[in-house]
Design a protein around this motif. Sequence first.
Motif, PDB file in Angstrom:
ATOM      1  N   UNK A  51      -3.281   1.870 -15.539  1.00 57.07           N
ATOM      2  CA  UNK A  51      -4.268   1.520 -16.235  1.00 57.07           C
ATOM      3  C   UNK A  51      -5.436   0.960 -15.083  1.00 57.07           C
ATOM      4  N   UNK A  52      -6.926   1.141 -15.475  1.00 58.13           N
ATOM      5  CA  UNK A  52      -7.550   0.450 -14.445  1.00 58.13           C
ATOM      6  C   UNK A  52      -7.311  -0.765 -13.885  1.00 58.13           C
ATOM      7  N   UNK A  53      -6.574  -1.692 -14.972  1.00 58.32           N
ATOM      8  CA  UNK A  53      -6.484  -3.102 -14.224  1.00 58.32           C
ATOM      9  C   UNK A  53      -5.753  -3.160 -13.371  1.00 58.32           C
ATOM     10  N   UNK A  54      -4.538  -2.077 -13.247  1.00 56.28           N
ATOM     11  CA  UNK A  54      -3.590  -2.188 -12.202  1.00 56.28           C
ATOM     12  C   UNK A  54      -4.134  -1.599 -11.043  1.00 56.28           C
ATOM     13  N   UNK A  55      -5.005  -0.580 -11.165  1.00 52.24           N
ATOM     14  CA  UNK A  55      -5.868   0.084  -9.700  1.00 52.24           C
ATOM     15  C   UNK A  55      -6.660  -1.015  -9.310  1.00 52.24           C
ATOM     16  N   UNK A  56      -7.420  -1.850 -10.144  1.00 51.44           N
ATOM     17  CA  UNK A  56      -8.310  -2.785  -9.538  1.00 51.44           C
ATOM     18  C   UNK A  56      -7.400  -3.914  -8.923  1.00 51.44           C
ATOM     19  N   UNK A  57      -6.445  -4.420  -9.317  1.00 54.02           N
ATOM     20  CA  UNK A  57      -5.565  -5.624  -8.825  1.00 54.02           C
ATOM     21  C   UNK A  57      -5.169  -5.145  -7.460  1.00 54.02           C
ATOM     22  N   UNK A  58      -4.605  -3.749  -7.401  1.00 51.45           N
ATOM     23  CA  UNK A  58      -4.098  -3.512  -5.681  1.00 51.45           C
ATOM     24  C   UNK A  58      -4.919  -2.770  -5.241  1.00 51.45           C
ATOM     25  N   UNK A  59      -6.092  -2.382  -5.498  1.00 53.17           N
ATOM     26  CA  UNK A  59      -7.111  -1.918  -4.632  1.00 53.17           C
ATOM     27  C   UNK A  59      -7.004  -0.184  -4.619  1.00 53.17           C
ATOM     28  N   UNK A  67       2.424   9.372  -9.256  1.00 56.39           N
ATOM     29  CA  UNK A  67       3.608  10.039  -8.431  1.00 56.39           C
ATOM     30  C   UNK A  67       4.246   8.972  -7.281  1.00 56.39           C
ATOM     31  N   UNK A  68       3.595   7.870  -7.060  1.00 56.72           N
ATOM     32  CA  UNK A  68       3.997   6.939  -6.083  1.00 56.72           C
ATOM     33  C   UNK A  68       5.147   6.250  -6.563  1.00 56.72           C
ATOM     34  N   UNK A  69       6.199   5.801  -5.717  1.00 62.38           N
ATOM     35  CA  UNK A  69       7.153   5.025  -6.138  1.00 62.38           C
ATOM     36  C   UNK A  69       6.707   3.458  -6.468  1.00 62.38           C
ATOM     37  N   UNK A  70       7.068   2.782  -7.551  1.00 59.17           N
ATOM     38  CA  UNK A  70       6.674   1.677  -8.142  1.00 59.17           C
ATOM     39  C   UNK A  70       6.886   0.586  -6.800  1.00 59.17           C
ATOM     40  N   UNK A  71       8.073   0.741  -6.445  1.00 60.20           N
ATOM     41  CA  UNK A  71       8.528  -0.357  -5.286  1.00 60.20           C
ATOM     42  C   UNK A  71       7.540  -0.112  -4.159  1.00 60.20           C
ATOM     43  N   UNK A  72       6.618   0.954  -3.849  1.00 61.76           N
ATOM     44  CA  UNK A  72       6.104   0.711  -2.832  1.00 61.76           C
ATOM     45  C   UNK A  72       4.533   0.128  -3.007  1.00 61.76           C
ATOM     46  N   UNK A  73       4.559  -0.329  -4.245  1.00 64.31           N
ATOM     47  CA  UNK A  73       3.306  -1.212  -4.738  1.00 64.31           C
ATOM     48  C   UNK A  73       3.679  -2.715  -4.526  1.00 64.31           C
ATOM     49  N   UNK A  74       4.882  -3.097  -4.063  1.00 63.55           N
ATOM     50  CA  UNK A  74       5.186  -4.322  -4.021  1.00 63.55           C
ATOM     51  C   UNK A  74       5.460  -4.801  -2.459  1.00 63.55           C
ATOM     52  N   UNK A 106       1.705  -5.710  -3.394  1.00 60.37           N
ATOM     53  CA  UNK A 106       0.932  -5.366  -2.068  1.00 60.37           C
ATOM     54  C   UNK A 106      -0.163  -4.699  -2.495  1.00 60.37           C
ATOM     55  N   UNK A 107      -1.258  -5.285  -1.905  1.00 62.07           N
ATOM     56  CA  UNK A 107      -2.597  -4.642  -2.208  1.00 62.07           C
ATOM     57  C   UNK A 107      -2.795  -3.345  -1.096  1.00 62.07           C
ATOM     58  N   UNK A 108      -3.810  -2.498  -1.349  1.00 57.76           N
ATOM     59  CA  UNK A 108      -4.092  -1.437  -0.247  1.00 57.76           C
ATOM     60  C   UNK A 108      -4.273  -1.773   1.103  1.00 57.76           C
ATOM     61  N   UNK A 109      -4.808  -2.863   1.242  1.00 54.14           N
ATOM     62  CA  UNK A 109      -5.536  -3.540   2.460  1.00 54.14           C
ATOM     63  C   UNK A 109      -4.258  -4.514   2.972  1.00 54.14           C
ATOM     64  N   UNK A 110      -3.175  -4.430   2.389  1.00 58.00           N
ATOM     65  CA  UNK A 110      -2.056  -5.077   2.963  1.00 58.00           C
ATOM     66  C   UNK A 110      -1.896  -6.597   2.668  1.00 58.00           C
ATOM     67  N   UNK A 111      -2.549  -7.159   1.678  1.00 61.49           N
ATOM     68  CA  UNK A 111      -2.610  -8.578   1.244  1.00 61.49           C
ATOM     69  C   UNK A 111      -1.430  -8.526   0.239  1.00 61.49           C
ATOM     70  N   UNK A 112      -0.857  -9.670   0.089  1.00 57.83           N
ATOM     71  CA  UNK A 112       0.198 -10.065  -1.070  1.00 57.83           C
ATOM     72  C   UNK A 112      -0.397 -10.938  -2.129  1.00 57.83           C
ATOM     73  N   UNK A 113      -0.337 -10.442  -3.225  1.00 56.62           N
ATOM     74  CA  UNK A 113      -0.452 -11.429  -4.426  1.00 56.62           C
ATOM     75  C   UNK A 113       0.634 -11.654  -5.316  1.00 56.62           C
TER      76      UNK A 113
END
Length: 243
Positions: A51-59, A67-74, A106-113
Amino acid sequence: IARLDGASFPSTARLAAHNLQANEALLNSIINTAADGIAMVSLDGKVEFANPALARMIGYASPELHGLRFQELLHTDAADTSFGEALFAPRDISATEPADLQTQARTRDGRSIPVEIRASRMTVNGASKFTVVIRDISERARSEERMWRLTHFDELSGLPNRLLYRQLLEQALRDAKKKKKPVAVLFVDLDRFKLINDTAGHESGDEVLRQVTARLRLCLRESDLISRFGGDEFAALVRDIDD
């Protein structure tokens, strides 16, 4: 049975389809406006919907997540096998207990939240999937950090307070027992400190305490600990000494 205006009543099938469309529109509206991130993840861990909130959260843009593996978002430290097994552990298909975890996204720019994740297993069109809800808990983490510092540190000097000193002393004594090396505990108080407060004022007294703090730190190693117990009382903990 005919309507008085001559029009026919909608069929049960058409009415059911209309209600289904209305429910789907309502559900989509709820998901797309939710403050928390929501993802649909396949059994092999791939994101099928975000959903849009997840997209905004991690950029990311929502389509980029498909298609991305969920663990790639961590964060790298969190996206290990044990985490994946804990979150998406193969459970009985009838099991409905959600898995809850706190970790780092892990956000798209490499930050951790810091995030809180809840994964629930469900069946969609006969296929098992996971619904994953991701909540950004950054503000909660900052609040907890502030509360922890208020509880464990002296505000004036920035030194550990009596409570934290006691905890660190207990740990140091356990370590000393293993290493068979003594630990020194020093107690320091300032003579005639009340006179400074009474004659020069509390602001001057506070400045004296800050100066004493700086000088005590210069007397100790980086590995040693200095604590303010309160008032004009300080305690030092000196570890790994020979005698």
